[in-house]
Design a protein around this motif. Structure first.
Motif, mmCIF file in Angstrom:
data_model
loop_
_atom_site.group_PDB
_atom_site.id
_atom_site.type_symbol
_atom_site.label_atom_id
_atom_site.label_comp_id
_atom_site.label_asym_id
_atom_site.label_seq_id
_atom_site.Cartn_x
_atom_site.Cartn_y
_atom_site.Cartn_z
ATOM 1 N N VAL A 713 0.843 -1.196 0.000
ATOM 2 C CA VAL A 713 0.000 0.000 0.000
ATOM 3 C C VAL A 713 0.877 1.245 0.000
ATOM 4 C CG1 VAL A 713 -1.656 1.328 1.368
ATOM 5 C CG2 VAL A 713 -1.979 -1.125 1.068
ATOM 6 N N CYS A 714 1.998 1.209 0.716
ATOM 7 C CA CYS A 714 2.874 2.381 0.837
ATOM 8 C C CYS A 714 4.196 2.216 0.103
ATOM 9 C CB CYS A 714 3.126 2.703 2.308
ATOM 10 S SG CYS A 714 1.663 3.269 3.175
ATOM 11 N N LYS A 715 4.338 1.191 -0.715
ATOM 12 C CA LYS A 715 5.564 1.064 -1.501
ATOM 13 C C LYS A 715 5.234 0.371 -2.808
ATOM 14 C CE LYS A 715 7.393 -3.328 0.307
ATOM 15 N NZ LYS A 715 8.565 -3.978 0.893
ATOM 16 N N ASN A 716 6.150 0.441 -3.754
ATOM 17 C CA ASN A 716 5.881 -0.077 -5.100
ATOM 18 C C ASN A 716 6.755 -1.262 -5.489
ATOM 19 O OD1 ASN A 716 3.880 1.811 -5.640
ATOM 20 N ND2 ASN A 716 5.333 3.317 -6.405
ATOM 21 N N ASN A 717 7.759 -1.599 -4.682
ATOM 22 C CA ASN A 717 8.666 -2.699 -5.036
ATOM 23 C C ASN A 717 8.644 -3.758 -3.958
ATOM 24 O OD1 ASN A 717 9.390 -0.845 -6.919
ATOM 25 N ND2 ASN A 717 11.457 -0.535 -6.171
ATOM 26 N N GLY A 718 8.951 -4.984 -4.323
ATOM 27 C CA GLY A 718 9.121 -6.027 -3.322
ATOM 28 C C GLY A 718 8.665 -7.378 -3.812
ATOM 29 N N VAL A 719 8.702 -8.357 -2.897
ATOM 30 C CA VAL A 719 8.272 -9.722 -3.201
ATOM 31 C C VAL A 719 6.815 -9.872 -2.768
ATOM 32 C CG1 VAL A 719 8.600 -12.154 -2.667
ATOM 33 C CG2 VAL A 719 10.572 -10.673 -2.979
ATOM 34 N N LEU A 720 5.962 -10.246 -3.717
ATOM 35 C CA LEU A 720 4.538 -10.389 -3.436
ATOM 36 C C LEU A 720 4.209 -11.773 -2.915
ATOM 37 C CD1 LEU A 720 1.644 -9.242 -3.646
ATOM 38 C CD2 LEU A 720 1.586 -10.092 -5.994
ATOM 39 N N PHE A 721 4.895 -12.787 -3.429
ATOM 40 C CA PHE A 721 4.584 -14.174 -3.044
ATOM 41 C C PHE A 721 5.832 -15.012 -3.250
ATOM 42 C CE2 PHE A 721 3.476 -18.493 -4.350
ATOM 43 C CZ PHE A 721 2.684 -18.895 -3.284
ATOM 44 N N GLU A 722 5.995 -16.034 -2.389
ATOM 45 C CA GLU A 722 7.148 -16.919 -2.547
ATOM 46 C C GLU A 722 6.851 -18.255 -1.902
ATOM 47 O OE1 GLU A 722 12.001 -16.824 -2.086
ATOM 48 O OE2 GLU A 722 10.791 -15.304 -1.070
ATOM 49 N N LEU A 726 8.336 -20.966 -6.689
ATOM 50 C CA LEU A 726 8.143 -19.733 -7.447
ATOM 51 C C LEU A 726 8.284 -18.509 -6.561
ATOM 52 C CD1 LEU A 726 7.056 -18.403 -10.165
ATOM 53 C CD2 LEU A 726 4.782 -18.612 -9.155
ATOM 54 N N GLN A 727 8.888 -17.470 -7.102
ATOM 55 C CA GLN A 727 8.901 -16.172 -6.433
ATOM 56 C C GLN A 727 8.305 -15.141 -7.385
ATOM 57 O OE1 GLN A 727 12.442 -13.559 -6.088
ATOM 58 N NE2 GLN A 727 12.298 -13.949 -3.899
ATOM 59 N N ILE A 728 7.404 -14.326 -6.837
ATOM 60 C CA ILE A 728 6.764 -13.276 -7.635
ATOM 61 C C ILE A 728 7.190 -11.930 -7.058
ATOM 62 C CG2 ILE A 728 4.599 -12.322 -8.490
ATOM 63 C CD1 ILE A 728 3.296 -15.025 -7.918
ATOM 64 N N GLY A 729 7.871 -11.129 -7.868
ATOM 65 C CA GLY A 729 8.287 -9.800 -7.447
ATOM 66 C C GLY A 729 7.576 -8.737 -8.256
ATOM 67 N N LEU A 730 7.469 -7.544 -7.684
ATOM 68 C CA LEU A 730 6.767 -6.440 -8.339
ATOM 69 C C LEU A 730 7.631 -5.194 -8.360
ATOM 70 C CD1 LEU A 730 3.149 -6.527 -6.838
ATOM 71 C CD2 LEU A 730 3.940 -7.562 -8.947
ATOM 72 N N LYS A 731 7.458 -4.420 -9.409
ATOM 73 C CA LYS A 731 7.980 -3.056 -9.469
ATOM 74 C C LYS A 731 6.979 -2.256 -10.280
ATOM 75 C CE LYS A 731 11.961 -0.254 -10.808
ATOM 76 N NZ LYS A 731 12.433 0.203 -9.502
#
Length: 942
Positions: A713-722, A726-731
């Motif tokens: 909610v307060c940031k735009n980058n990081g790991v969403l699920f792992e 599988l690892q899902i990252g977002l930017k």
């Protein structure tokens, strides 16, 4: 005693070997042991030994410890895996393991670990786990078995079976013998890196054991206390094990871990109990590993800030190693949204280190830290300091500093005249280290920005008047004057003829590629300045050009002369018109920097750092943003790229067996073009596939991962699920009602994912409010590789739900199906609005309708720190209004939610009650549903 010559020594050795060969075969055990020991010594002296192996194998069957020991020692050193005796050796080892004699079992386990061959792994990988978890195994044997199994797993992981013993080995962390716990922790850490789900229960046990060590007195663990530090090496291993996992989900375990980390930080502040270096080394080993865990979790703002302050104390420590480690760890802390501001407070100390440090490696880390802590508030100061240092910097790191200065100048340039001055100064100071990528990028930016073209032409003209100009400056000058020389031609001091003569005076000093560029500038001048056409034609017609030995220069001279002679004015104007703006694309400077630094270095952290479109200092991003805020793939940090390479669907396999997070956030070759408010091009790119957003029910299992979801909610980058596969990252980045999200799928296994299909699913209501378009993904994901998916986002109207990302693929013949919430929330379309106190309260009163206000009173979930609260409100998207509320302890903010159909103003007020550890949050907007949704999202942050 007379001296013995080398020849005498060699003859004596030959006689000795001959005696051993010819000795009576019927030797007793002692004699066998003695001769085998002598043969081993001869081998260690560097001589080949081609006999005596069988005698060493025979010693393994002895019941005497000393004889068996020498036999195992000889075999460990001399016998290789291809030896014909390996079967006999394996039988002897098997007998010793079955003997239940702890001494003999220890010797056998040591031999297996020392040889570590695949044959031994095949023979004993199934037996050693049984010994390890057996209830009657002695502690010393358990230690050896754990380390032996670790050795076999590292050499032949496919031969070590995962079975019932895996759950039982975790419980060794509770063993009363700390030696067993230490060995087991090493084993579990390695196993957990490859199979995290199998060993997830180790987290609570590791926290429990760590808590007992940290809170114990030194007398409690007397045998394992090293210079007043209880079990330091076990503590370090436990902290490393915890870094294999995200923060514990169980609040009790998480609280206990937080207490442990706080205790370690508190002990670091205590006066030393000994002046000996061993005490400080052990104490600091635990401290730095604890800080690494705090950084890894990146979830406790209070701990992150405390860790930063602790490291700040080491920046001026007399020990060079501590200064180095402090700078290195602070580079990582600078990438956290919670501790970035705390790191910035040490900027003067870091700058001083850059100037005064004797050790080049420490100066290198200081450069890295300045680069990592840079944002819009301090960019000009940091760039100026790095330029000053560049004049005296070690030659080995000059190119890297040049790249960093170029990146920072571009990324944080608000006034582009400053950017032009900085790059030209960079070329002046270290022209030999300015790569083509740097001056190419200057050209692109100047051509794309009308407001800086005249200034760039004037500045580069003045720089070229220096008697000695670097060739890179001539290149930049030739290109810019050829395009925009007319903007300064009105000044008699920079008339067309003076510009031409100035450039041509550098011609004979330049290399062939630069001369070719200058010839192109001359023909551009023919179009820009017809009055000097004859002068230029004379130069092109000269023998030095038309008969030039270089075919490229000769061809250009002939063609340009002919073009200027026969083409009409209109044709010349068409052929030689000003270059069109470059399409907004990624800069390749950062990719070059990462290639130079290599994977897994601190430069990769820059791309993990949160997108500060309105940075922590609250300054807004200019409307026209360069595209450098993106990155490109490298083996250990590969998914967001600033390279000019074409988009690739996979990156090299990660070199480590740990988390792919840094492998996921780095430089893939995709571009993140800046979002232009109101532009339809963001959703009409020809390379976008038709929308994959479907209106279906999500898959059976939706992994809410609410805690991680709320973090976004307060940031735009990081790991969403792992998970273990599988690892899902977002930017992502958002501007007004538009957004773009990069989703990175990392295959953590060594096996291909087949039919890999990620799909974004929206409910019917959400589809009407949110327009999502996705690019297709390669259906095959190689083991250890990553693929990237781009989602373009348009907020049509306010919405309450989040889209679902459903992923289906086949792994090892098994169908996998999982779904997670995508953190596309209403506050992402927030634009901060600055307001005076009078305007705020006037607007507050206007929104006094009961349906426009939503209030929530709730218990604080995290430490109530004012700086962290400010950072979260800014990260939420609102402007933080200082000195507006009469109560200075309260926080107020204002902003506008932008949708395609409307704009919704929003005011917020957060009132903390430190005594009761509670908050009251009040949201007022012109729409009740929006107030409710924003209140829900923001309440979860505190």
């Amino acid at each position: 005693m007379p001296a013995v010559s080398k020849g005498d020594g060699m003859r004596g050795l030959a006689v000795f070997i001959s005696d051993i060969r010819n000795c009576d075969k019927a030797l007793d055990g002692y004699s066998k042991k003695k001769y085998v020991c002598k043969l081993l010594f001869i081998f260690l002296l560097g001589h080949d030994i081609d006999f005596g192996h069988m005698e060493a194998v025979n010693l393994l069957s002895s019941n005497r410890y000393t004889e068996k020991q020498i036999g195992y020692l000889f075999i460990s050193v001399l016998v290789n895996s291809n030896s014909e005796l390996i079967r006999l050796i394996n039988n002897a080892i098997k007998n010793d393991l079955a003997s239940r004699n702890p001494t003999f079992m220890g010797l056998a386990l040591h031999c297996i670990a020392n040889v570590g061959s695949r044959e031994m792994a095949e023979a004993f990988a199934g037996e050693i786990p049984k010994i390890l978890v057996a209830g009657d195994t002695m502690d010393s044997v358990k230690q050896s078995a754990a380390l032996c199994l670790l050795r076999l797993y590292r050499t032949s992981p496919d031969l070590v079976p995962m079975g019932d013993w895996t759950s039982r080995v975790v419980h060794l962390l509770n063993d009363q013998h700390l030696g067993v716990v230490t060995a087991a922790t090493s084993l579990i850490t390695t196993l957990a890196q490859k199979n995290p789900e199998e060993f997830k229960t180790s987290v609570s046990l590791a926290v429990s054991r760590l808590s007992r060590i940290v809170t114990s007195a030194s007398t409690d663990l007397q045998d394992y206390t090293y210079y007043f530090v209880p079990a330091p090496w076990l503590s370090v291993k436990l902290l490393r094990l915890l870094q294999c996992y995200p923060p514990p989900e169980d609040p009790a375990v998480r609280g206990r871990l937080t207490e442990c980390l706080e205790t370690i930080l508190n002990k670091a502040q205590e006066p030393p109990k000994s002046k000996k270096v061993q005490h400080s080394n052990a104490k600091n080993a635990v401290l730095f590993e604890a800080i690494s865990l705090i950084i890894h979790h990146d979830s406790e703002p209070n701990l992150l800030v405390r860790a930063c302050n602790q490291l700040g104390q080491f920046l001026q420590h007399r020990e060079t190693n501590l200064r180095y480690l402090a700078l290195e760890s602070m580079c990582t802390l600078a990438s956290s949204e919670f501790s970035h501001e705390a790191v910035k407070t040490h900027i003067e100390t870091v700058i001083n280190a850059l100037k005064t440090e004797r050790d080049v490696s420490v100066r290198q880390r200081a450069v890295d830290l300045l680069y990592a802590m840079c944002d819009r508030s301090n960019a000009q100061q940091i760039v100026a300091e790095m330029l000053n240092y560049l004049e005296t910097a070690d030659y080995s790191i000059r190119e890297e500093i040049v790249l960093k200065v170029a990146i920072l100048a571009e990324k944080y340039a608000v006034d582009y005249t400053w950017y032009v001055d900085t790059i030209l100064n960079l070329i002046r100071i270290a022209g030999d280290y300015v790569s083509e990528e740097v001056w190419y990028r200057v050209i692109q930016i100047v051509i794309n920005r009308d407001d800086v073209q005249g200034y760039a032409a004037k500045t580069v003209f003045e720089a070229l008047q220096a008697p000695a100009c670097h060739e890179n400056l001539v290149k930049v000058g030739g290109y810019i004057l050829g395009e925009f020389g007319n903007l300064i031609a009105g000044d008699p001091r920079s008339s067309p003829l003076i510009q031409f003569n100035l450039l041509h005076s550098k011609f004979h000093l330049c290399s062939v590629p630069t001369r070719a560029l200058l010839l192109s500038t001359y023909i551009k001048f023919v179009n820009l300045f017809p009055e000097i056409k004859t002068t230029i034609q004379d130069v092109l017609r000269s023998d030095s050009q038309l008969k030039n030995a270089d075919v490229e220069l000769q061809q250009r001279a002939v063609e340009y002369l002919r073009l200027s002679t026969i083409a009409s004015t209109d044709i010349l104007a068409t052929v030689l018109e000003e270059m069109p703006p470059f399409p907004e694309r990624e800069s390749s400077i950062l990719a070059k920097l990462k290639k130079k630094k290599g994977p897994g270095t601190v430069t990769d952290l820059e791309e993990i750092k949160k997108e500060r479109s309105s940075d922590m200092n609250g300054s807004a991003e200019p409307a026209s943003v360069n595209a450098s805020a993106v990155s490109t793939p490298s083996p250990s940090a590969d998914l967001l790229g600033l390279g000019a390479a074409p988009l690739t669907n996979s990156a090299p396999a990660p070199s480590s067996s740990g988390s792919l997070l840094v492998d996921v956030f780095s430089d893939s070759a995709s571009a993140v073009a800046p979002l232009a408010p109101g532009s339809d091009d963001n959703f009409a790119s020809p390379d976008l596939a038709s929308s994959e957003v479907v209106s279906e029910e999500p898959a059976d299992t939706v992994h809410d991962a609410d805690e991680l979801f709320h973090k976004f909610v307060c940031k735009n980058n990081g790991v969403l699920f792992e998970n273990q596969l599988l690892q899902i990252g977002l930017k992502s980045e958002f501007r007004q009602n538009l957004g773009r999200m990069f989703i990175f799928y990392g295959n953590k296994t060594s096996t291909q994912f087949l039919n890999f299909t990620p799909t974004v699913i929206c409910s019917d209501d959400l589809q009407s409010s949110l327009n999502l378009q996705t690019k297709p993904v390669d259906p095959t994901v190689d083991g250890g590789a990553q693929v990237q998916q781009v989602v373009n986002i348009e907020c049509v109207s306010d919405f309450m739900e989040a889209p679902i990302l459903n992923i289906q693929f086949r792994y090892g013949g098994t169908f996998q199906n999982l779904s997670v919430k995508l953190p596309i929330t209403l506050n992402k379309f927030f634009q901060p609005t600055e307001m005076s106190s009078q305007d705020f309260f006037q607007r507050w009163k206007q929104l006094s309708n009961p349906k426009q206000e939503v209030q929530n009173i709730f218990k604080a979930k995290h430490p109530m720190d004012a700086e962290i609260t400010k950072a979260k409100i800014i990260g939420f998207g609102s402007a933080l209004l200082e000195e507006v509320d009469p109560n200075p302890a309260n926080f107020v903010g204002a902003g506008i939610i932008h949708t395609k159909t409307t704009q919704i103003g929003c005011l917020l007020r957060l009132e903390p009650n430190l005594q009761a550890q509670m908050y009251r949050l009040t949201l007022r907007t012109s729409k009740e549903a929006v107030s409710q949704r924003l209140c829900e999202l923001l309440s979860e942050q505190f």
